[in-house]
Design a protein around this motif. Sequence first.
Motif, mmCIF file in Angstrom:
data_model
loop_
_atom_site.group_PDB
_atom_site.id
_atom_site.type_symbol
_atom_site.label_atom_id
_atom_site.label_comp_id
_atom_site.label_asym_id
_atom_site.label_seq_id
_atom_site.Cartn_x
_atom_site.Cartn_y
_atom_site.Cartn_z
ATOM 1 N N LEU A 121 0.812 -1.196 -0.127
ATOM 2 C CA LEU A 121 0.027 0.030 0.050
ATOM 3 C C LEU A 121 0.919 1.019 -0.044
ATOM 4 N N PHE A 122 1.419 1.654 -1.205
ATOM 5 C CA PHE A 122 2.379 2.594 -1.449
ATOM 6 C C PHE A 122 2.047 4.158 -1.053
ATOM 7 N N ALA A 123 0.635 4.425 -1.212
ATOM 8 C CA ALA A 123 0.401 5.768 -0.872
ATOM 9 C C ALA A 123 -0.675 5.792 0.184
ATOM 10 N N ASN A 124 -0.636 6.760 1.172
ATOM 11 C CA ASN A 124 -1.672 7.014 2.342
ATOM 12 C C ASN A 124 -2.202 8.552 1.939
ATOM 13 N N VAL A 125 -3.415 8.406 1.661
ATOM 14 C CA VAL A 125 -4.472 9.674 1.350
ATOM 15 C C VAL A 125 -5.001 10.184 2.463
ATOM 16 N N ARG A 126 -4.554 11.479 2.948
ATOM 17 C CA ARG A 126 -5.124 12.101 4.323
ATOM 18 C C ARG A 126 -5.813 13.354 4.055
ATOM 19 N N PRO A 127 -7.271 13.284 3.832
ATOM 20 C CA PRO A 127 -7.800 14.705 3.868
ATOM 21 C C PRO A 127 -8.050 15.017 5.299
ATOM 22 N N CYS A 128 -8.021 16.514 5.160
ATOM 23 C CA CYS A 128 -8.777 17.212 6.343
ATOM 24 C C CYS A 128 -9.417 18.136 6.136
ATOM 25 N N GLN A 129 -10.752 18.005 6.462
ATOM 26 C CA GLN A 129 -11.625 19.385 6.186
ATOM 27 C C GLN A 129 -12.397 19.627 7.383
ATOM 28 N N SER A 130 -12.846 20.872 7.376
ATOM 29 C CA SER A 130 -13.416 21.362 8.702
ATOM 30 C C SER A 130 -15.039 20.976 8.530
ATOM 31 N N VAL A 131 -15.626 20.510 9.846
ATOM 32 C CA VAL A 131 -16.918 20.098 9.813
ATOM 33 C C VAL A 131 -17.642 21.246 10.201
ATOM 34 N N ASP A 260 3.327 11.447 8.485
ATOM 35 C CA ASP A 260 2.759 11.094 9.577
ATOM 36 C C ASP A 260 2.555 12.211 10.427
ATOM 37 N N ILE A 261 3.526 12.907 10.735
ATOM 38 C CA ILE A 261 3.511 14.264 11.499
ATOM 39 C C ILE A 261 2.592 15.336 11.059
ATOM 40 N N MET A 262 2.611 15.594 9.818
ATOM 41 C CA MET A 262 1.899 16.840 9.294
ATOM 42 C C MET A 262 0.189 16.435 9.236
ATOM 43 N N SER A 263 0.013 14.972 9.139
ATOM 44 C CA SER A 263 -1.365 14.546 9.193
ATOM 45 C C SER A 263 -1.970 14.905 10.589
ATOM 46 N N ASP A 264 -1.059 14.577 11.571
ATOM 47 C CA ASP A 264 -1.576 14.977 12.993
ATOM 48 C C ASP A 264 -1.895 16.350 13.167
ATOM 49 N N LEU A 265 -0.997 17.046 12.499
ATOM 50 C CA LEU A 265 -0.966 18.485 12.740
ATOM 51 C C LEU A 265 -2.346 18.986 11.895
ATOM 52 N N LEU A 273 -7.976 13.914 16.098
ATOM 53 C CA LEU A 273 -8.057 12.510 15.544
ATOM 54 C C LEU A 273 -9.307 11.827 15.277
ATOM 55 N N GLY A 274 -10.362 12.231 15.931
ATOM 56 C CA GLY A 274 -11.633 11.480 15.743
ATOM 57 C C GLY A 274 -12.175 11.655 14.838
ATOM 58 N N LEU A 275 -11.652 12.811 13.756
ATOM 59 C CA LEU A 275 -12.464 13.293 12.620
ATOM 60 C C LEU A 275 -11.818 12.719 11.292
ATOM 61 N N THR A 276 -10.753 12.244 11.676
ATOM 62 C CA THR A 276 -9.574 12.301 10.393
ATOM 63 C C THR A 276 -9.518 10.929 9.805
ATOM 64 N N PRO A 277 -10.065 10.834 8.384
ATOM 65 C CA PRO A 277 -9.970 9.491 7.659
ATOM 66 C C PRO A 277 -8.476 9.457 6.811
ATOM 67 N N SER A 278 -8.556 8.256 6.007
ATOM 68 C CA SER A 278 -7.410 7.992 5.367
ATOM 69 C C SER A 278 -7.608 6.723 4.476
ATOM 70 N N ALA A 279 -6.834 6.708 3.437
ATOM 71 C CA ALA A 279 -6.944 5.522 2.380
ATOM 72 C C ALA A 279 -5.520 5.243 2.211
#
Length: 365
Positions: A121-131, A260-265, A273-279
């Motif tokens: 699984l070579f790419a991990n997509v992490r979107p972050c959008q305001s709710v 890893d770090i920037m997606s937690d930021l 973290l309770g809101l953030t999905p990934s693929a």
Amino acid sequence: MFRQLTRRSAVIPQFTRSYIPGQFTGAKKANGKYTVTLIEGDGIGPEISEAVKEIYAAADVPIEWEPVDVTPLLIDGKTTLPQPAVDSVNKNLVALKGPLATPVGKGHSSMNLTLRRTFNLFANVRPCQSVQGFETPYKNVDTVLIRENTEGEYSGIEHTIVPGVVQSIKLITKPASEKVIRYAFEYAKSVNKPHVLVVHKASIMKLSDGLFVETAKEVGKEYPDVSLDYELLDNTSLKLASDPSDYKNIVMVMPNLYGDIMSDLSSGLIGGLGLTPSANMGNTVSIFEAVHGSAPDIAGKGLANPTALLLSSVMMLRHMSLNDYADKIDAAVKKTIASGPANRTGDLRGTASTQHFTAQVISNL
Ligand code: ATP
């Protein structure tokens, strides 16, 4: 500072469609349903997986879950997944995964890494959008970062040279860099954000991050319609925390640890973290998972927020072209969060239990 940011962030975006490039080639069964492998996971995993199952049943999503046990085996000193679990994912080509904890003290390597390596699984997509309706200092966050998922600082190559001196190797290869960078360009085109930003630290790691950057320059030539920029990791951190709206129309791509770090930021910018999905995207297999861990401190207490896993499943539905179901569940989750603290879990300053939240989502479908 807070007030100023609130004023500047007047526009509250809706979640947009986040199409994940990579073709899903799984077949429907005779009954019109798809089979999806379900890895419930550890800690809060079973509770949040139960919430997903209940909501999917209520929404009549044409999916049958195939639960698998991924308790790791140690074969020749190597952490290995049970074969039935591997077979299930390879057959169904898609899985939804709760958080996995790595068994302590038995010589196992990270379960998440094992999974990513097993299925490449070579790419991990992490979107972050305001709710919408959930107050945070920034109202208009809409970022996406793509993390290299197989090597870099997570290569697991560490050794003691002499007592008191250890060495940890950050492995960067051209093929893995090329793969994730090409994916980032394809993703950027598909979500209509024709701007790729390579986040790196080649000023210090001249060879390793240098190779990542050079590879991006080469791949970029094949995508004349997508602009390409580079930014130092520390600079991105500062700018992202100061004004995330600058990153709205950009797809960031970066080596493993930085991602890893920037997606937690980024998660922190929208409420945690309770809101953030990934693929996790591979050549043929895709595994969708929440960014958070197993949250052992709240496991079994009915306090977990299932939103991140639910939104990961929404990404999965879009990957499978089940967009109407994705939209329906996405809207119901957002409506529930926006409806106030009584319907939100504790991590979102609410008082709801996992079960209450789940019931509310179902009633909002
Ligand atoms: P692991 O070792 O499995 O990564 P961890 O405790 O180090 O676990 P997380 O599981 O990500 O890291 O948890 C970090 C904090 O966020 C914990 O306080 C946890 O309770 C909280 N948290 C994480 N996910 C959720 C969630 N879905 N709902 C509510 N709180 C959560």
